[in-house]
Structure formats: structure tokens, C-alpha cells
Design a protein around this motif. Structure first.
Motif, PDB file in Angstrom:
ATOM      1  N   LEU A 206      43.287 -44.339  88.520  1.00  0.00           N
ATOM      2  CA  LEU A 206      41.960 -44.146  89.095  1.00  0.00           C
ATOM      3  C   LEU A 206      41.168 -43.211  88.197  1.00  0.00           C
ATOM      4  CD1 LEU A 206      42.783 -43.669  92.885  1.00  0.00           C
ATOM      5  CD2 LEU A 206      42.006 -45.737  91.739  1.00  0.00           C
ATOM      6  N   LEU A 207      39.898 -43.556  87.975  1.00  0.00           N
ATOM      7  CA  LEU A 207      39.046 -42.726  87.140  1.00  0.00           C
ATOM      8  C   LEU A 207      38.412 -41.616  87.964  1.00  0.00           C
ATOM      9  CD1 LEU A 207      37.229 -45.461  85.013  1.00  0.00           C
ATOM     10  CD2 LEU A 207      39.366 -44.257  84.521  1.00  0.00           C
ATOM     11  N   GLY A 208      38.078 -40.540  87.282  1.00  0.00           N
ATOM     12  CA  GLY A 208      37.383 -39.446  87.922  1.00  0.00           C
ATOM     13  C   GLY A 208      35.894 -39.722  88.018  1.00  0.00           C
ATOM     14  N   THR A 209      35.161 -38.746  88.530  1.00  0.00           N
ATOM     15  CA  THR A 209      33.730 -38.940  88.757  1.00  0.00           C
ATOM     16  C   THR A 209      32.938 -39.074  87.462  1.00  0.00           C
ATOM     17  OG1 THR A 209      33.498 -36.538  88.913  1.00  0.00           O
ATOM     18  CG2 THR A 209      33.733 -37.756  90.975  1.00  0.00           C
ATOM     19  N   ASP A 210      33.541 -38.669  86.322  1.00  0.00           N
ATOM     20  CA  ASP A 210      32.846 -38.776  85.042  1.00  0.00           C
ATOM     21  C   ASP A 210      33.253 -40.021  84.255  1.00  0.00           C
ATOM     22  OD1 ASP A 210      35.415 -38.094  84.413  1.00  0.00           O
ATOM     23  OD2 ASP A 210      34.906 -36.386  83.138  1.00  0.00           O
ATOM     24  N   GLY A 211      34.080 -40.860  84.857  1.00  0.00           N
ATOM     25  CA  GLY A 211      34.509 -42.081  84.189  1.00  0.00           C
ATOM     26  C   GLY A 211      35.755 -41.926  83.354  1.00  0.00           C
ATOM     27  N   ALA A 212      36.278 -40.687  83.220  1.00  0.00           N
ATOM     28  CA  ALA A 212      37.532 -40.449  82.504  1.00  0.00           C
ATOM     29  C   ALA A 212      38.676 -40.369  83.512  1.00  0.00           C
ATOM     30  CB  ALA A 212      37.444 -39.158  81.695  1.00  0.00           C
ATOM     31  N   LYS A 213      39.909 -40.244  83.013  1.00  0.00           N
ATOM     32  CA  LYS A 213      41.065 -40.158  83.893  1.00  0.00           C
ATOM     33  C   LYS A 213      40.914 -38.977  84.849  1.00  0.00           C
ATOM     34  CE  LYS A 213      46.085 -39.497  83.855  1.00  0.00           C
ATOM     35  NZ  LYS A 213      47.287 -39.281  83.027  1.00  0.00           N
ATOM     36  N   MET A 214      41.204 -39.215  86.129  1.00  0.00           N
ATOM     37  CA  MET A 214      41.085 -38.155  87.124  1.00  0.00           C
ATOM     38  C   MET A 214      42.090 -37.048  86.825  1.00  0.00           C
ATOM     39  SD  MET A 214      41.085 -38.471  91.310  1.00  0.00           S
ATOM     40  CE  MET A 214      39.780 -39.704  91.290  1.00  0.00           C
ATOM     41  N   SER A 215      41.609 -35.810  86.749  1.00  0.00           N
ATOM     42  CA  SER A 215      42.455 -34.707  86.317  1.00  0.00           C
ATOM     43  C   SER A 215      41.965 -33.400  86.914  1.00  0.00           C
ATOM     44  CB  SER A 215      42.443 -34.620  84.784  1.00  0.00           C
ATOM     45  OG  SER A 215      42.942 -33.395  84.331  1.00  0.00           O
ATOM     46  N   LYS A 216      42.928 -32.533  87.271  1.00  0.00           N
ATOM     47  CA  LYS A 216      42.569 -31.201  87.765  1.00  0.00           C
ATOM     48  C   LYS A 216      41.798 -30.426  86.704  1.00  0.00           C
ATOM     49  CE  LYS A 216      46.885 -30.335  88.777  1.00  0.00           C
ATOM     50  NZ  LYS A 216      48.140 -29.656  89.180  1.00  0.00           N
ATOM     51  N   SER A 217      42.303 -30.482  85.464  1.00  0.00           N
ATOM     52  CA  SER A 217      41.706 -29.668  84.408  1.00  0.00           C
ATOM     53  C   SER A 217      40.331 -30.165  83.997  1.00  0.00           C
ATOM     54  CB  SER A 217      42.629 -29.636  83.186  1.00  0.00           C
ATOM     55  OG  SER A 217      42.864 -30.949  82.707  1.00  0.00           O
ATOM     56  N   ALA A 218      40.057 -31.457  84.186  1.00  0.00           N
ATOM     57  CA  ALA A 218      38.765 -32.020  83.777  1.00  0.00           C
ATOM     58  C   ALA A 218      37.665 -31.747  84.793  1.00  0.00           C
ATOM     59  CB  ALA A 218      38.901 -33.527  83.547  1.00  0.00           C
ATOM     60  N   GLY A 219      38.037 -31.301  85.985  1.00  0.00           N
ATOM     61  CA  GLY A 219      37.030 -31.023  87.008  1.00  0.00           C
ATOM     62  C   GLY A 219      36.308 -32.263  87.504  1.00  0.00           C
ATOM     63  N   ASN A 220      36.965 -33.428  87.419  1.00  0.00           N
ATOM     64  CA  ASN A 220      36.308 -34.685  87.804  1.00  0.00           C
ATOM     65  C   ASN A 220      36.982 -35.338  88.999  1.00  0.00           C
ATOM     66  OD1 ASN A 220      38.712 -35.549  86.731  1.00  0.00           O
ATOM     67  ND2 ASN A 220      37.816 -36.945  85.237  1.00  0.00           N
ATOM     68  N   ALA A 221      37.754 -34.555  89.755  1.00  0.00           N
ATOM     69  CA  ALA A 221      38.563 -35.114  90.836  1.00  0.00           C
ATOM     70  C   ALA A 221      38.027 -34.699  92.200  1.00  0.00           C
ATOM     71  CB  ALA A 221      40.014 -34.658  90.676  1.00  0.00           C
ATOM     72  N   ILE A 222      38.526 -35.371  93.228  1.00  0.00           N
ATOM     73  CA  ILE A 222      38.197 -35.037  94.612  1.00  0.00           C
ATOM     74  C   ILE A 222      39.401 -34.311  95.214  1.00  0.00           C
ATOM     75  CG2 ILE A 222      37.612 -35.953  96.889  1.00  0.00           C
ATOM     76  CD1 ILE A 222      36.465 -38.417  95.384  1.00  0.00           C
ATOM     77  N   PRO A 223      39.342 -32.986  95.356  1.00  0.00           N
ATOM     78  CA  PRO A 223      40.490 -32.252  95.896  1.00  0.00           C
ATOM     79  C   PRO A 223      40.820 -32.698  97.315  1.00  0.00           C
ATOM     80  CG  PRO A 223      38.883 -30.753  94.900  1.00  0.00           C
ATOM     81  CD  PRO A 223      38.219 -32.088  95.014  1.00  0.00           C
ATOM     82  N   LEU A 224      42.102 -32.721  97.637  1.00  0.00           N
ATOM     83  CA  LEU A 224      42.495 -33.100  98.990  1.00  0.00           C
ATOM     84  C   LEU A 224      41.963 -32.105 100.013  1.00  0.00           C
ATOM     85  CD1 LEU A 224      46.206 -34.218  98.394  1.00  0.00           C
ATOM     86  CD2 LEU A 224      44.159 -35.642  98.599  1.00  0.00           C
ATOM     87  N   ARG A 225      41.773 -30.872  99.609  1.00  0.00           N
ATOM     88  CA  ARG A 225      41.309 -29.843 100.538  1.00  0.00           C
ATOM     89  C   ARG A 225      39.778 -29.828 100.675  1.00  0.00           C
ATOM     90  NH1 ARG A 225      42.750 -24.417  96.982  1.00  0.00           N
ATOM     91  NH2 ARG A 225      41.093 -24.610  95.430  1.00  0.00           N
ATOM     92  N   ALA A 226      39.077 -30.702  99.957  1.00  0.00           N
ATOM     93  CA  ALA A 226      37.616 -30.736 100.038  1.00  0.00           C
ATOM     94  C   ALA A 226      37.160 -31.158 101.431  1.00  0.00           C
ATOM     95  CB  ALA A 226      37.057 -31.698  98.998  1.00  0.00           C
ATOM     96  N   SER A 227      36.006 -30.677 101.837  1.00  0.00           N
ATOM     97  CA  SER A 227      35.431 -31.102 103.119  1.00  0.00           C
ATOM     98  C   SER A 227      34.850 -32.508 102.967  1.00  0.00           C
ATOM     99  CB  SER A 227      34.325 -30.139 103.544  1.00  0.00           C
ATOM    100  OG  SER A 227      33.220 -30.250 102.647  1.00  0.00           O
TER     101      SER A 227
END
Length: 345
Positions: A206-227
Motif C-alpha cells: 500500500l502506498l502512503g499519502t505521498d505516493g511512495a511506500k507507506m512508512s513511519k519514517s516518511a511521515g506518509n502513513a495513517i497511524p492506527l492511533r489517529a482520530s
């Protein structure tokens, strides 16, 4: 190293065996506590761990705190990140009565296995590992821990007798190092370790919000703890393209297709069907559908997370109990290794 096709075929055989004899398997899997787990973790790995646990497979989850400093100068809020990762695992449905959670730093005998295992691999082999190669290409001085990272992973798997490791296709080389270590140790010192097998993930990248691989370090992911509101904001920011009509075409339209795939995994509706339903609604309608699918899918997890978030005594006991079990197993394994090597005095 087996090809992806070979690994896929073997995975199908293993899944059939799991269905009839789950007690014949022990799984080792885990995460680096470098930040909150995200949607990609849940869909790609956490849900699979819960599936295997519920099928009756014994699951070990390492929270790999030693690996945090393989490629960074400071560990950050390590204690807090370990807590958050454990929370995410429990909220996803992993049951500490059936799944063992432990941290690297709490199991000395596991880490001591690194010494004899390092004698079984060459520096050239370590440098060919994809993760090590990527680190070397990054221009940052490589730590010795980073170079030996593949062997540390081998110790994670072999110390507990795991015979099954859930991996993505890009992780097959890591597991091959583990299999090589087991095979070479047995050849040199006698039969001690089983060669673990790969269980390929069925969830595609799955790609992240920026079109790259979803990654914690890239800041392009949806955290599970997000509202839910934060999730909606993140999905609204996701990259799409200029075409108004929504179609599922991973090669030509990777960003749009990844959003459709995300909604598909969350709802069980094929991505092609979702695309047809959205039709000419454009990216706004696409993102609305994805947001609703993600928030609905994560709602039970987030509620369990909220309930557990104040139970610090329970979280500490879960980890303490898991660490005690991991230590008992690691001590036995190290004792066996020493005896096999003639180092039991």
C-alpha cells in the motif's frame, strides 16, 4: 534463494497444513519501536498475526528495541514507543494468553547467540543483504550493528524454534540468511535448528499519502492511533491524478489504485467494483469512500486501544510475562548451542 513463485507455492502448501495442524507451527514476527504503527502495518501484518493466533498457531512477537539504533544516533522515546507498539498489537486483537511479546534488550541469551552465528556468515554475504546495501548506499556511516542486522534477525527466529516467518516478498533474502545460519550450524556442530520457512503475505504493498511506500519514517502513513478526523485529513491530502473517472489500474494509476486497494482490503469489496461505483465522482468522492472504509474498519481497534491506554499495570505485566517466557526458552537454546559447540564447562 527460492524465487517468489516458489515461495508462493510453498505458502499455499503451508496454509493448507496450518488449517489442519496449527499446533505444528511456531511463528516469529515483530516490529521496530521507532514510532506508532500505521494502517499498512495493520492490513499487512497485524491482521495476519491475529489470523494465525486465532487459527491455533503459537505466535512470538519481538519488539526489536536493539534494532532502533542500527541506523540512527539516538533511540528517541524508546520506552514510550515500546508501549505504543504493544498497545497497537493488543488493540488489533493479539491475546497475550496465546501470543508472547518480548523485547530484545530483555533477553540476554538471545543476543548472545549473535556471536556463534556471526562465525557462520561472511562480510560479503552481509553486505549483499538488501537492507544493508540500502544503508551503505545512503551515504551515512554504517554501524557494526547495522552490518550484522541480518544475523541478529536470525537469532530472533532461531532462539525460540520458530519454523514459520510471515514476510513480504522483499524480506525473503532476510529469511534466507536465517536459513543459511541454521543449516551451517547444523552441518558444523550437529542438528540443533530447524530451517524456518516463509509465509508470504497476501496483502499487496500500500502506498502512503505521498505516493511512495507507506512508512513511519516518511511521515506518509495513517497511524492506527489517529482520530477519525485526523484520518480524514490525511486521506484528503493523499496524491491522486488529474483524471476524473476512477479506474483500478495499478500500473498506470498507482496512487488512485492504492487508495482503491486500501478501501477494498477494509471492506472486502473488490477494487474494480469500488471504482465502478465511484465512477465520475473524482478524487473527492474516492477519498470520501476510502475515509469511510478506513474509519469503519479501524473503529473497533481504536475503541479497544482507548480502553487499554490507561491500563499501564496490565501492559507492564504483559511484557514482563512475555519476557520471562522468552528468557526461559533462550536460556535453554543457548545451553544447547554451547553443548553442541563443546563450550559447556
Amino acid at each position: 534463494m527460492p524465487t517468489t513463485a516458489t515461495a508462493q507455492h510453498r505458502t499455499a502448501e503451508l496454509e493448507a497444513r496450518i488449517a489442519t495442524d496449527p499446533g505444528g507451527f511456531r511463528v516469529l514476527t515483530g516490529d521496530r519501536p521507532t514510532g506508532p504503527l500505521h494502517l499498512g502495518h495493520h492490513l499487512g501484518t497485524l491482521a495476519n498475526r491475529v489470523r494465525l493466533q486465532d487459527a491455533g498457531v503459537e505466535v512470538f512477537v519481538v519488539i526489536a528495541d536493539h534494532q532502533v539504533v542500527t541506523d540512527r544516533d539516538v533511540a528517541g522515546d524508546l520506552r514510550g514507543n515500546v508501549r505504543e507498539v504493544l498497545l497497537d498489537q493488543l488493540a488489533a486483537g493479539l491475546d497475550p494468553r496465546r501470543t508472547t511479546f518480548f523485547t530484545h534488550s530483555s533477553v540476554p541469551a538471545l543476543n548472545q547467540l549473535l556471536l556463534p552465528f556471526l562465525s557462520l556468515v561472511t562480510v560479503a554475504e552481509l553486505r549483499r543483504n538488501p537492507t544493508v546495501k540500502a544503508e551503505a548506499a545512503g551515504g551515512r556511516p554504517m554501524s557494526g550493528l547495522m552490518l550484522t542486522y541480518p544475523v541478529h534477525q536470525a537469532a530472533d527466529v532461531l532462539f525460540c524454534g520458530a519454523n514459520l516467518v510471515p514476510v513480504g516478498r522483499d524480506q525473503l533474502p532476510h529469511l534466507e540468511t536465517t536459513r543459511s545460519v541454521a543449516r551451517r550450524f547444523n552441518r558444523r556442530y550437529g542438528q540443533v535448528f530447524a530451517e524456518p520457512e516463509a509465509l508470504l503475505s497476501a496483502v499487496p504493498l500500500l502506498l502512503g499519502t505521498d505516493g511512495a511506500k507507506m512508512s513511519k519514517s516518511a511521515g506518509n502513513a495513517i497511524p492506527l492511533r489517529a482520530s477519525e478526523d485526523e484520518t480524514a485529513r490525511l486521506i484528503r491530502s493523499a496524491r491522486t491524478d488529474a483524471h476524473r473517472r476512477t479506474t483500478y489500474d495499478p500500473a498506470a494509476r498507482p496512487e488512485v489504485s492504492s487508495l482503491l486497494l486500501t478501501a477494498s482490503v477494509c471492506t472486502g469489496v473488490p477494487p474494480e467494483v469500488l471504482a465502478d461505483e465511484i465512477g465520475d465522482g473524482g478524487s473527492e468522492q474516492l477519498k470520501r469512500v476510502v475515509t469511510e472504509a478506513v474509519n469503519e474498519h479501524l473503529r473497533p481497534l481504536r475503541e479497544r486501544r482507548r480502553q487499554l491506554s490507561g491500563a499501564d499495570d496490565h501492559l507492564r505485566e504483559v511484557l514482563a510475562r512475555g519476557n520471562r517466557r522468552a528468557n526461559a526458552i533462550a536460556d535453554d537454546t543457548l545451553r544447547t548451542v554451547r553443548e553442541a559447540m563443546g563450550m559447556s564447562y
